[in-house]
Design a protein around this motif. Structure first.
Motif, PDB file in Angstrom:
ATOM      1  N   MET A 164       0.824  -1.215   0.000  1.00 16.68           N
ATOM      2  CA  MET A 164       0.000   0.000   0.000  1.00 16.68           C
ATOM      3  C   MET A 164       0.862   1.272   0.000  1.00 16.68           C
ATOM      4  SD  MET A 164      -2.984  -0.893  -0.518  1.00 16.68           S
ATOM      5  CE  MET A 164      -2.466  -2.369  -1.375  1.00 16.68           C
ATOM      6  N   CYS A 165       2.116   1.146   0.440  1.00 20.71           N
ATOM      7  CA  CYS A 165       2.982   2.332   0.397  1.00 20.71           C
ATOM      8  C   CYS A 165       3.350   2.699  -1.038  1.00 20.71           C
ATOM      9  CB  CYS A 165       4.249   2.136   1.236  1.00 20.71           C
ATOM     10  SG  CYS A 165       5.326   0.844   0.645  1.00 20.71           S
ATOM     11  N   MET A 166       3.172   1.761  -1.963  1.00 17.19           N
ATOM     12  CA  MET A 166       3.400   2.067  -3.381  1.00 17.19           C
ATOM     13  C   MET A 166       2.094   2.398  -4.095  1.00 17.19           C
ATOM     14  SD  MET A 166       6.189  -0.648  -4.822  1.00 17.19           S
ATOM     15  CE  MET A 166       5.811  -0.264  -6.528  1.00 17.19           C
ATOM     16  N   ALA A 167       0.959   2.120  -3.426  1.00 11.64           N
ATOM     17  CA  ALA A 167      -0.335   2.333  -4.074  1.00 11.64           C
ATOM     18  C   ALA A 167      -1.005   3.618  -3.585  1.00 11.64           C
ATOM     19  CB  ALA A 167      -1.252   1.132  -3.799  1.00 11.64           C
ATOM     20  N   MET A 168      -1.027   3.811  -2.246  1.00  9.52           N
ATOM     21  CA  MET A 168      -1.801   4.922  -1.674  1.00  9.52           C
ATOM     22  C   MET A 168      -1.007   6.212  -1.584  1.00  9.52           C
ATOM     23  SD  MET A 168      -3.422   2.817   1.502  1.00  9.52           S
ATOM     24  CE  MET A 168      -4.296   4.221   2.182  1.00  9.52           C
ATOM     25  N   ARG A 169       0.298   6.114  -1.730  1.00  8.69           N
ATOM     26  CA  ARG A 169       1.164   7.288  -1.552  1.00  8.69           C
ATOM     27  C   ARG A 169       2.392   7.108  -2.451  1.00  8.69           C
ATOM     28  NH1 ARG A 169       5.491   5.797   0.067  1.00  8.69           N
ATOM     29  NH2 ARG A 169       6.305   7.877   0.383  1.00  8.69           N
ATOM     30  N   GLN A 172       2.532   5.757  -6.153  1.00  6.56           N
ATOM     31  CA  GLN A 172       1.105   5.558  -6.470  1.00  6.56           C
ATOM     32  C   GLN A 172       0.878   4.617  -7.650  1.00  6.56           C
ATOM     33  OE1 GLN A 172      -1.505   8.841  -6.029  1.00  6.56           O
ATOM     34  NE2 GLN A 172      -0.187   9.912  -4.629  1.00  6.56           N
ATOM     35  N   LYS A 173       1.359   3.410  -7.530  1.00  2.00           N
ATOM     36  CA  LYS A 173       1.180   2.404  -8.581  1.00  2.00           C
ATOM     37  C   LYS A 173       0.270   1.293  -8.073  1.00  2.00           C
ATOM     38  CE  LYS A 173       3.640   4.450 -11.658  1.00  2.00           C
ATOM     39  NZ  LYS A 173       2.787   5.422 -12.388  1.00  2.00           N
ATOM     40  N   LEU A 174      -1.010   1.578  -8.054  1.00  2.00           N
ATOM     41  CA  LEU A 174      -1.993   0.585  -7.616  1.00  2.00           C
ATOM     42  C   LEU A 174      -1.969  -0.600  -8.574  1.00  2.00           C
ATOM     43  CD1 LEU A 174      -4.445  -0.105  -5.759  1.00  2.00           C
ATOM     44  CD2 LEU A 174      -5.892   0.995  -7.461  1.00  2.00           C
TER      45      LEU A 174
END
Ligand SMILES: Nc1nc2c(ncn2[C@@H]2O[C@H](COP(=O)(O)OP(=O)(O)OP(=O)(O)O)[C@@H](O)[C@H]2O)c(=O)[nH]1
Ligand SMILES: [Zn+2]
Length: 208
Positions: A164-169, A172-174
């Motif tokens: 989630m640290c790469m998705a939500m902030r 930002q790679k969900l």
């Protein structure tokens, strides 16, 4: 003499584990830090809830893999091929940002006489996932714990997870997922065994 040793080994105030009320006060500080008001009605019980939730989310610090893997058994009619538990879901938290890692673990081993209760494999994943982690560490810790306790011919662990640290902030790679693997014994030395493990993880989808 005893008194000197006691003084030398006494934990400093910083080493002491904070009390529940100190942890709740820290949550109130964070609530103020993000710009909210811990005294408003909706947030009054939040520090206590967060501390209670942390007890669950980080229960891996209290859990012992020795307890989980302590019991093994032998009566399996001479079965000596791969045992694989795949798609074990887990939630962890990254040690860099303390936000969730959501993933699936596939854990296999080649028995050398003894086997583990199947649930103990999933419990081993839980022990390590419910701590602050990197994906690499969870993967290696699961493999090495099973290797050390069961002493099988080999262990194979493959983990797929979303951070989630790469998705939500940040970047930002969900939807970007990370794969990590650790192989020991025959899975490390024999490409054929490693390939069989991978094809069992990916390949055998029996019709329902
Ligand atoms: N190898 C590895 N890295 C991770 C894991 N979880 C998070 N990270 C990375 O840890 C790194 C920390 O990098 P820093 O530059 O110190 O922190 P940051 O400024 O918050 O980095 P960004 O996420 O790029 O914004 C980031 O690249 C994260 O993607 C993990 O399980 N394994
Ligand atoms: Zn992170």
């Amino acid at each position: 003499m005893d008194a000197i040793v006691k003084t030398l080994t006494r934990k400093t105030d910083e080493d002491r584990r904070p009390t529940v009320s100190e942890a709740e006060e820290a949550v109130r500080t964070l609530l103020r830090f993000i710009g909210d008001d811990p005294e408003r009605e909706g947030l009054l019980d939040t520090p206590a809830r967060v501390v209670k939730a942390y007890g669950e989310l980080f229960s891996g610090y209290e859990a012992s893999v020795e307890d989980v893997l302590g019991r093994t058994f032998e009566e399996v009619a001479g079965y000596d091929d791969i045992v694989l538990v795949r798609d074990i879901p887990f939630f962890s938290h990254c040690e860099h940002h303390m936000v969730p890692i959501i993933g699936k673990a596939h854990v296999g081993y080649l028995p050398d006489g003894r086997v583990l209760g199947l649930s103990k494999i999933a419990r081993t994943v839980e022990v390590f996932a419910r701590r602050l982690q990197t994906q690499e560490s969870i993967t290696a810790q699961i493999a090495h714990a099973i290797d050390a306790h069961l002493k099988p011919k080999g262990v194979a662990v493959l983990i797929e997870a979303d951070h989630m640290c790469m998705a939500m902030r940040g970047v930002q790679k969900l939807g970007a997922s990370t794969l990590t693997s650790t192989f020991t014994g025959a899975f490390k030395t024999e490409p054929r065994e490693q390939a069989r493990f991978m094809s069992m993880v990916r390949g055998f989808n029996y019709p329902a």
